[in-house]
Design a protein around this motif. Sequence first.
Motif, PDB file in Angstrom:
ATOM      1  N   UNK A  11       0.834  -1.209   0.000  1.00 56.71           N
ATOM      2  CA  UNK A  11       0.000   0.000   0.000  1.00 56.71           C
ATOM      3  C   UNK A  11       0.867   1.256   0.000  1.00 56.71           C
ATOM      4  N   UNK A  12       2.101   1.138   0.526  1.00 59.99           N
ATOM      5  CA  UNK A  12       3.022   2.273   0.485  1.00 59.99           C
ATOM      6  C   UNK A  12       3.527   2.506  -0.934  1.00 59.99           C
ATOM      7  N   UNK A  13       3.760   1.406  -1.655  1.00 60.56           N
ATOM      8  CA  UNK A  13       4.298   1.517  -3.018  1.00 60.56           C
ATOM      9  C   UNK A  13       3.210   1.904  -4.011  1.00 60.56           C
ATOM     10  N   UNK A  14       1.950   1.717  -3.607  1.00 57.41           N
ATOM     11  CA  UNK A  14       0.844   2.148  -4.463  1.00 57.41           C
ATOM     12  C   UNK A  14       0.477   3.598  -4.155  1.00 57.41           C
ATOM     13  N   UNK A  15       1.153   4.154  -3.134  1.00 56.24           N
ATOM     14  CA  UNK A  15       0.901   5.553  -2.789  1.00 56.24           C
ATOM     15  C   UNK A  15      -0.407   5.749  -2.044  1.00 56.24           C
ATOM     16  N   UNK A  19       4.610   6.983   4.353  1.00 58.33           N
ATOM     17  CA  UNK A  19       5.449   6.267   5.297  1.00 58.33           C
ATOM     18  C   UNK A  19       5.773   7.164   6.495  1.00 58.33           C
ATOM     19  N   UNK A  38      19.547   5.410   6.088  1.00 57.82           N
ATOM     20  CA  UNK A  38      18.722   5.027   4.938  1.00 57.82           C
ATOM     21  C   UNK A  38      17.312   4.620   5.376  1.00 57.82           C
ATOM     22  N   UNK A  39      16.309   5.045   4.616  1.00 64.36           N
ATOM     23  CA  UNK A  39      14.955   4.507   4.713  1.00 64.36           C
ATOM     24  C   UNK A  39      14.713   3.669   3.459  1.00 64.36           C
ATOM     25  N   UNK A  40      14.045   2.545   3.616  1.00 64.81           N
ATOM     26  CA  UNK A  40      13.638   1.776   2.445  1.00 64.81           C
ATOM     27  C   UNK A  40      12.175   1.391   2.593  1.00 64.81           C
ATOM     28  N   UNK A  41      11.471   1.359   1.492  1.00 65.71           N
ATOM     29  CA  UNK A  41      10.112   0.824   1.474  1.00 65.71           C
ATOM     30  C   UNK A  41      10.063  -0.284   0.434  1.00 65.71           C
ATOM     31  N   UNK A  42       9.618  -1.457   0.859  1.00 64.79           N
ATOM     32  CA  UNK A  42       9.428  -2.556  -0.094  1.00 64.79           C
ATOM     33  C   UNK A  42       8.019  -3.101   0.041  1.00 64.79           C
ATOM     34  N   UNK A  48      12.156  -9.386  -2.630  1.00 66.89           N
ATOM     35  CA  UNK A  48      12.655  -8.006  -2.522  1.00 66.89           C
ATOM     36  C   UNK A  48      12.895  -7.606  -1.067  1.00 66.89           C
ATOM     37  N   UNK A  55      20.924  -6.084   2.462  1.00 66.14           N
ATOM     38  CA  UNK A  55      21.714  -4.870   2.237  1.00 66.14           C
ATOM     39  C   UNK A  55      21.780  -4.021   3.506  1.00 66.14           C
ATOM     40  N   UNK A  73      -2.380 -13.349   4.255  1.00 67.50           N
ATOM     41  CA  UNK A  73      -1.392 -14.054   3.428  1.00 67.50           C
ATOM     42  C   UNK A  73      -0.224 -13.159   3.050  1.00 67.50           C
TER      43      UNK A  73
END
Lengths: 415, 415
Positions: A11-15, A19, A38-42, A48, A55, A73
Amino acid sequence: MNAEIIAVGSELLLGQITNTNAQYLSKQLAEIGIDVYVHTVVGDNEKRLANSLELAAERADIVILTGGLGPTKDDLTKETAAAFCGRTLVHDEKALQSITDFFEKRKRPMTPNNKKQALVIEGSTVLTNHTGMAPGMLLETEKCTLVLMPGPPREMQPMFELELKPRLLDGSGTAITSRVLRYFGIGESQLETDLEDLIDAQINPTIAPLAGNGEVKLRLTVKHTDADEAERMLDETEQLIQKRVGEFFYGYGEIGLMEQLAIQLKRAGQSISAAESFTAGMFTAGLTSYKGASEIFSGGLTAYSSEVKENMLQVSKETIRQSGVVSEACAMEMAENVRKLFSSDIGVSFTGVAGPDPQEGKEPGTAYIGIAGFKEEVLVFPLSLSGNRQAIRERAIKYSCFYLLNELKRWNATQ
Amino acid sequence: MNAEIIAVGSELLLGQITNTNAQYLSKQLAEIGIDVYVHTVVGDNEKRLANSLELAAERADIVILTGGLGPTKDDLTKETAAAFCGRTLVHDEKALQSITDFFEKRKRPMTPNNKKQALVIEGSTVLTNHTGMAPGMLLETEKCTLVLMPGPPREMQPMFELELKPRLLDGSGTAITSRVLRYFGIGESQLETDLEDLIDAQINPTIAPLAGNGEVKLRLTVKHTDADEAERMLDETEQLIQKRVGEFFYGYGEIGLMEQLAIQLKRAGQSISAAESFTAGMFTAGLTSYKGASEIFSGGLTAYSSEVKENMLQVSKETIRQSGVVSEACAMEMAENVRKLFSSDIGVSFTGVAGPDPQEGKEPGTAYIGIAGFKEEVLVFPLSLSGNRQAIRERAIKYSCFYLLNELKRWNATQ
């Protein structure tokens, strides 16, 4: 010591959501001297996520994962993290119990997939979820300290504050003590200008202005090895600051205007009632969000229409005809009459234009706050607020708290 | 086609601001059929930025960098990106002109470092900055399509809309349409269990459950080349879903329970008043947060103490003595009497235990919602809510909206 934050969730990557967890954690970690690089969103994607975790673990001392601990799930943070450090998942009895209780209390059937939420990585320290079901985890791996916390801020934030932060602080050498001073009625830039030389000269304690919701906070942070010495240093710096901007100061720490008002009313043994027009219950709803509100609050009236103001609050037709409902005169009668109606010590009233359209030819943001009970005459504070409908209403509430706190201070002084 | 977004700026890592650019871009890209797999945030640090850029370029077709294009020393996105693809920086005349104009217009001296903002990576397509000075860049590298845009949303968003999006659309063929279905009174895991086979079988449209604030949303997303066909596909899928969980459905899109209630009341031409005990104004404050509330709302009463319930709401002493204030009987009288008191079509009442302590021997979360006006008898809905004081109050408000929406639906059907 440095950290990286990985937020998990498609849902974060779909905007669909922002975050905010990364911001909250970064701010909190900075305050206890942990740098975030660093911040990462996956997304909810095992490959991934594993890749990002790999990393981050190579670069950082602490890796914090948020999200993906739920029952469905696509929640696979735990599984991926367990695989990463070669451990299995085991049931945590305490967590399982709280989940079972949750459903019993709600009288809802517990679907099997909810059991999944009680699984934790073996050998990890379980971080209790005080506001939800999915527990968090803290564990030492070969490469880094790994932390897993739920995604919803209302679950993650208390978990950080109550469960993770204390454990992180045990780790770091020098302690950090900070004190937050809260101000209202002065802008951030004005406050900064007034304190410019102090802020420029700061080393230890540091002085950090934080603005938000029309309030300004100053966070004084001192690195130290002796708690008493730290307090002394904070006292000194605070005195210098208050000499200049003390008139806008209203309290310490995380206690906002409304909670401060509830505390001071209780302390003064004064009861209050409210007549609200354009705020329509925001004041009473706010005041009663704190435990034991019944000691200071009996009730309030949302007088939205003129009819209600006339019939139930006995605002005189004359006043409404001559001055309109958005007027000093109306605010005055509303405050005094609501005080009598609920036979409370103090009566506060709100009348104004929330917008977006003007009313009685008055612009949105025009508002009057009445306060009855402290003096013979009713005090009225005219306001000209900016922002959208909701912002105008919220600001009016904050101003009323600030005015009431000032009157309580004066009143206490005379007792 | 897939993309990664890298936001550059130490202020993000200090938690001073939220990374809203990643959300905005993700949403926009999803709508034109470009999947976003990873968000990264790095500070103004050449080494770490280069490292993140390297990784992203290996994984994604498009890498979008935001931030670090300003005039100051710590702005080094351009320099790092240029080094990454082995190119130099050259002055862009058009950009330089607009920067010079900017300062002339404001009659401010242009400091030399501002010239730096006119530097672009050689061979890149310059993306005009319509609301600021720093231009953006789009270029094809060996590994990926590289995009650089400024960090301030008010500069980045118009640049995406006017400069980048059209150029990306030339590339991708398909479009994306999605529909959000909103549910209340059913948990995420229960909903997913009920729809398991549909969710498992999903390909196009996809079905994504999203939970939050005690509500559950389903986002149906279809990739298509024809808008009408897309709507047909969404309709079909929605029908399958509603057959199973339609009873919990209350609306579409971004409109939450309270706003939906305001809309439906207006549509039905029904006015409402509220008697609130433990919610103390939250319902009226919520309902009036929407423009034009005066059409459906005249006022409400916060009846916090028993005295107010008796004296102003005329709840019978008998009821309070026999059943207590947290009871079906009290909720019933409160709803009916507030309706009469404010002469509105509908009266809603809230009485319950917000906690943390029990009241009248009833546990926190015990609550009754009364609804008067639809039928001869007053409807009362008993609730057993969990969570802290504020969560219990908020859930009660949501339930009342859901119950009122259901009654309005039935009422409309009979008109």
